[in-house]
Scaffold this motif. Structure first.
Motif, PDB file in Angstrom:
ATOM      1  N   LEU A 109       0.841  -1.189   0.000  1.00  0.00           N
ATOM      2  CA  LEU A 109       0.000   0.000   0.000  1.00  0.00           C
ATOM      3  C   LEU A 109       0.879   1.243   0.000  1.00  0.00           C
ATOM      4  O   LEU A 109       1.455   1.608   1.022  1.00  0.00           O
ATOM      5  CB  LEU A 109      -0.903  -0.027   1.247  1.00  0.00           C
ATOM      6  N   ALA A 110       1.031   1.857  -1.193  1.00  0.00           N
ATOM      7  CA  ALA A 110       1.962   2.982  -1.318  1.00  0.00           C
ATOM      8  C   ALA A 110       3.270   2.631  -0.618  1.00  0.00           C
ATOM      9  O   ALA A 110       3.821   3.412   0.153  1.00  0.00           O
ATOM     10  CB  ALA A 110       1.366   4.262  -0.739  1.00  0.00           C
ATOM     11  N   ALA A 111       3.752   1.421  -0.882  1.00  0.00           N
ATOM     12  CA  ALA A 111       4.873   0.858  -0.126  1.00  0.00           C
ATOM     13  C   ALA A 111       6.083   0.621  -1.016  1.00  0.00           C
ATOM     14  O   ALA A 111       5.964   0.442  -2.235  1.00  0.00           O
ATOM     15  CB  ALA A 111       4.446  -0.462   0.523  1.00  0.00           C
ATOM     16  N   PHE A 112       7.247   0.596  -0.398  1.00  0.00           N
ATOM     17  CA  PHE A 112       8.467   0.229  -1.108  1.00  0.00           C
ATOM     18  C   PHE A 112       8.413  -1.259  -1.437  1.00  0.00           C
ATOM     19  O   PHE A 112       8.124  -2.090  -0.570  1.00  0.00           O
ATOM     20  CB  PHE A 112       9.692   0.542  -0.259  1.00  0.00           C
ATOM     21  N   ALA A 113       8.693  -1.573  -2.701  1.00  0.00           N
ATOM     22  CA  ALA A 113       8.545  -2.949  -3.176  1.00  0.00           C
ATOM     23  C   ALA A 113       9.863  -3.437  -3.776  1.00  0.00           C
ATOM     24  O   ALA A 113      10.229  -3.034  -4.887  1.00  0.00           O
ATOM     25  CB  ALA A 113       7.438  -3.028  -4.218  1.00  0.00           C
ATOM     26  N   PRO A 114      10.582  -4.283  -3.069  1.00  0.00           N
ATOM     27  CA  PRO A 114      11.849  -4.792  -3.601  1.00  0.00           C
ATOM     28  C   PRO A 114      11.631  -5.822  -4.701  1.00  0.00           C
ATOM     29  O   PRO A 114      10.551  -6.405  -4.830  1.00  0.00           O
ATOM     30  CB  PRO A 114      12.506  -5.427  -2.367  1.00  0.00           C
ATOM     31  N   ASP A 115      12.664  -6.045  -5.499  1.00  0.00           N
ATOM     32  CA  ASP A 115      12.607  -7.056  -6.556  1.00  0.00           C
ATOM     33  C   ASP A 115      13.504  -8.229  -6.190  1.00  0.00           C
ATOM     34  O   ASP A 115      14.001  -8.303  -5.057  1.00  0.00           O
ATOM     35  CB  ASP A 115      13.019  -6.445  -7.900  1.00  0.00           C
ATOM     36  N   VAL A 116      13.701  -9.143  -7.122  1.00  0.00           N
ATOM     37  CA  VAL A 116      14.558 -10.308  -6.864  1.00  0.00           C
ATOM     38  C   VAL A 116      15.873 -10.235  -7.637  1.00  0.00           C
ATOM     39  O   VAL A 116      16.697 -11.146  -7.551  1.00  0.00           O
ATOM     40  CB  VAL A 116      13.818 -11.623  -7.213  1.00  0.00           C
ATOM     41  N   PRO A 120      18.329  -5.926  -1.496  1.00  0.00           N
ATOM     42  CA  PRO A 120      17.114  -5.350  -0.907  1.00  0.00           C
ATOM     43  C   PRO A 120      17.128  -3.830  -0.806  1.00  0.00           C
ATOM     44  O   PRO A 120      16.071  -3.187  -0.855  1.00  0.00           O
ATOM     45  CB  PRO A 120      17.082  -6.000   0.479  1.00  0.00           C
ATOM     46  N   SER A 121      18.309  -3.239  -0.692  1.00  0.00           N
ATOM     47  CA  SER A 121      18.416  -1.778  -0.545  1.00  0.00           C
ATOM     48  C   SER A 121      18.132  -1.027  -1.836  1.00  0.00           C
ATOM     49  O   SER A 121      17.915   0.201  -1.809  1.00  0.00           O
ATOM     50  CB  SER A 121      19.820  -1.419  -0.057  1.00  0.00           C
ATOM     51  N   TYR A 122      18.115  -1.710  -2.967  1.00  0.00           N
ATOM     52  CA  TYR A 122      18.067  -1.061  -4.280  1.00  0.00           C
ATOM     53  C   TYR A 122      16.901  -0.091  -4.417  1.00  0.00           C
ATOM     54  O   TYR A 122      17.057   1.050  -4.851  1.00  0.00           O
ATOM     55  CB  TYR A 122      17.995  -2.141  -5.362  1.00  0.00           C
ATOM     56  N   HIS A 189      22.521  -1.662   6.135  1.00  0.00           N
ATOM     57  CA  HIS A 189      22.378  -3.093   6.403  1.00  0.00           C
ATOM     58  C   HIS A 189      21.789  -3.830   5.207  1.00  0.00           C
ATOM     59  O   HIS A 189      22.289  -4.885   4.795  1.00  0.00           O
ATOM     60  CB  HIS A 189      21.495  -3.326   7.633  1.00  0.00           C
ATOM     61  N   LEU A 190      20.735  -3.281   4.615  1.00  0.00           N
ATOM     62  CA  LEU A 190      20.057  -3.957   3.516  1.00  0.00           C
ATOM     63  C   LEU A 190      20.938  -4.081   2.276  1.00  0.00           C
ATOM     64  O   LEU A 190      20.758  -4.988   1.459  1.00  0.00           O
ATOM     65  CB  LEU A 190      18.767  -3.212   3.170  1.00  0.00           C
ATOM     66  N   SER A 191      21.919  -3.186   2.134  1.00  0.00           N
ATOM     67  CA  SER A 191      22.817  -3.257   0.977  1.00  0.00           C
ATOM     68  C   SER A 191      23.753  -4.458   1.046  1.00  0.00           C
ATOM     69  O   SER A 191      24.359  -4.836   0.040  1.00  0.00           O
ATOM     70  CB  SER A 191      23.643  -1.972   0.875  1.00  0.00           C
ATOM     71  N   LYS A 192      23.848  -5.070   2.220  1.00  0.00           N
ATOM     72  CA  LYS A 192      24.742  -6.225   2.401  1.00  0.00           C
ATOM     73  C   LYS A 192      23.976  -7.547   2.447  1.00  0.00           C
ATOM     74  O   LYS A 192      24.574  -8.614   2.558  1.00  0.00           O
ATOM     75  CB  LYS A 192      25.551  -6.053   3.683  1.00  0.00           C
ATOM     76  N   GLU A 193      22.652  -7.472   2.391  1.00  0.00           N
ATOM     77  CA  GLU A 193      21.831  -8.678   2.472  1.00  0.00           C
ATOM     78  C   GLU A 193      21.682  -9.343   1.103  1.00  0.00           C
ATOM     79  O   GLU A 193      21.823  -8.693   0.056  1.00  0.00           O
ATOM     80  CB  GLU A 193      20.446  -8.334   3.026  1.00  0.00           C
ATOM     81  N   LYS A 194      21.383 -10.635   1.100  1.00  0.00           N
ATOM     82  CA  LYS A 194      21.153 -11.367  -0.145  1.00  0.00           C
ATOM     83  C   LYS A 194      19.866 -10.895  -0.813  1.00  0.00           C
ATOM     84  O   LYS A 194      18.955 -10.402  -0.154  1.00  0.00           O
ATOM     85  CB  LYS A 194      21.049 -12.871   0.137  1.00  0.00           C
ATOM     86  N   ASN A 195      19.813 -11.075  -2.128  1.00  0.00           N
ATOM     87  CA  ASN A 195      18.594 -10.759  -2.857  1.00  0.00           C
ATOM     88  C   ASN A 195      17.432 -11.607  -2.337  1.00  0.00           C
ATOM     89  O   ASN A 195      17.623 -12.745  -1.892  1.00  0.00           O
ATOM     90  CB  ASN A 195      18.757 -11.054  -4.350  1.00  0.00           C
ATOM     91  N   PHE A 196      16.233 -11.074  -2.432  1.00  0.00           N
ATOM     92  CA  PHE A 196      15.061 -11.899  -2.190  1.00  0.00           C
ATOM     93  C   PHE A 196      14.969 -12.927  -3.321  1.00  0.00           C
ATOM     94  O   PHE A 196      15.334 -12.647  -4.455  1.00  0.00           O
ATOM     95  CB  PHE A 196      13.797 -11.037  -2.134  1.00  0.00           C
ATOM     96  N   SER A 197      14.439 -14.107  -3.011  1.00  0.00           N
ATOM     97  CA  SER A 197      14.442 -15.194  -3.986  1.00  0.00           C
ATOM     98  C   SER A 197      13.142 -15.285  -4.773  1.00  0.00           C
ATOM     99  O   SER A 197      12.064 -14.944  -4.269  1.00  0.00           O
ATOM    100  CB  SER A 197      14.694 -16.528  -3.272  1.00  0.00           C
ATOM    101  N   LYS A 198      13.246 -15.775  -6.017  1.00  0.00           N
ATOM    102  CA  LYS A 198      12.057 -16.036  -6.824  1.00  0.00           C
ATOM    103  C   LYS A 198      11.236 -17.171  -6.224  1.00  0.00           C
ATOM    104  O   LYS A 198      10.007 -17.165  -6.307  1.00  0.00           O
ATOM    105  CB  LYS A 198      12.465 -16.406  -8.253  1.00  0.00           C
TER     106      LYS A 198
END
Length: 264
Positions: A109-116, A120-122, A189-198
């Protein structure tokens, strides 16, 4: 299938954004409950009535821990409808990655939406790049250890987030100015985390709810995130600013019920 789902009763989990808390859902929660649904609202670490201080929260995962703890208690044969607002989109992405089998649908809802495809920081980094410093108005920023803290000022709340706050007294804006607390995007912190998975986050049905009058996360950036991340559905709350739970609570309630029914 649980009796809860058989009867059409859904369990909504409402996840707030930065500087806010469970209190921001006070108009939506009773509306959903009056329709017979179960509704859980929670406070992230250092948010709302959570007693932690943001200075003591080291990672975004720690910030999101109350949501993860809640989902851990959900029985394996039940699923929830995760509804996120603003920064809460990052929180439900982590929850969907970890508890994919317990989420019927994730609503952004009008929210930040990460991709895979990216870290995550992108999506947060791109937002900062596209937001000139003057657009932050009186928002305060300061460095604290391994993260940057932010605190929305009265002008930013009034002109960017609550500009369509109803009523001559703008009571919801006053509530926000009283209860808002410092927060962080946790980009470091999020710039060092793994990508979210498909296979996990990417496999859960996701719906983006567009707020066309949003000045906090502008419409063009909402559309960019929709294209970048990909969604099963896109719906719109006509006339909504960044706080549809405040300015359009009944329309939001109706929309969420339609989404939940489709992805039950």
């Amino acid at each position: 299938m649980s009796s809860e789902n058989c009867l059409g009763r859904k369990h909504y989990v409402l996840v707030h954004g930065a500087c806010h808390g469970a209190w921001c859902w006070y108009k939506l929660k009773p509306r959903l409950e009056s329709e017979g649904h179960k509704v859980t609202v929670l406070n992230h670490a250092a948010s709302g009535i959570n007693m932690k201080k943001i200075e003591d929260v080291g990672t975004f995962s720690e910030y999101t821990e109350p949501l993860l703890q809640l989902l851990d208690t959900i029985p394996s044969n039940e699923k929830v409808v995760l509804v996120s607002h603003s920064l809460g989109g990052m929180s439900i992405a982590i929850a969907m990655e970890k508890f994919q089998e317990k989420v019927a649908v994730g609503v952004f809802l009008a929210a930040f939406a990460p991709d895979v495809e990216h870290r995550p920081s992108y999506v947060l980094e791109k937002y900062n790049e596209r937001t000139p410093s003057e657009e932050w108005l009186d928002t305060e920023f300061c460095q604290c250890g391994n993260k940057t803290l932010m605190f929305f000022g009265p002008k930013f709340l009034s002109y960017k987030l609550y500009q369509l706050c109803p009523g001559p007294l703008r009571c919801d804006l006053e509530l926000a100015m009283t209860l808002a607390r410092p927060s962080s995007f946790f980009i470091e912190h999020l710039s060092k985390e793994k990508n979210f998975s498909k296979q996990r986050y990417g496999s859960v049905p996701r719906v983006y709810t567009v707020c066309p009058e949003d000045l906090g996360i502008p419409l063009n950036y909402q559309h960019w995130m929709i294209q970048n991340a990909g969604f099963n559905d896109v719906v719109e709350i006509n006339g909504a600013d960044h706080k549809p739970m405040v300015c359009k609570p009944q329309e939001l309630c109706d929309s969420l019920q339609q989404i939940a029914a489709k992805y039950q």
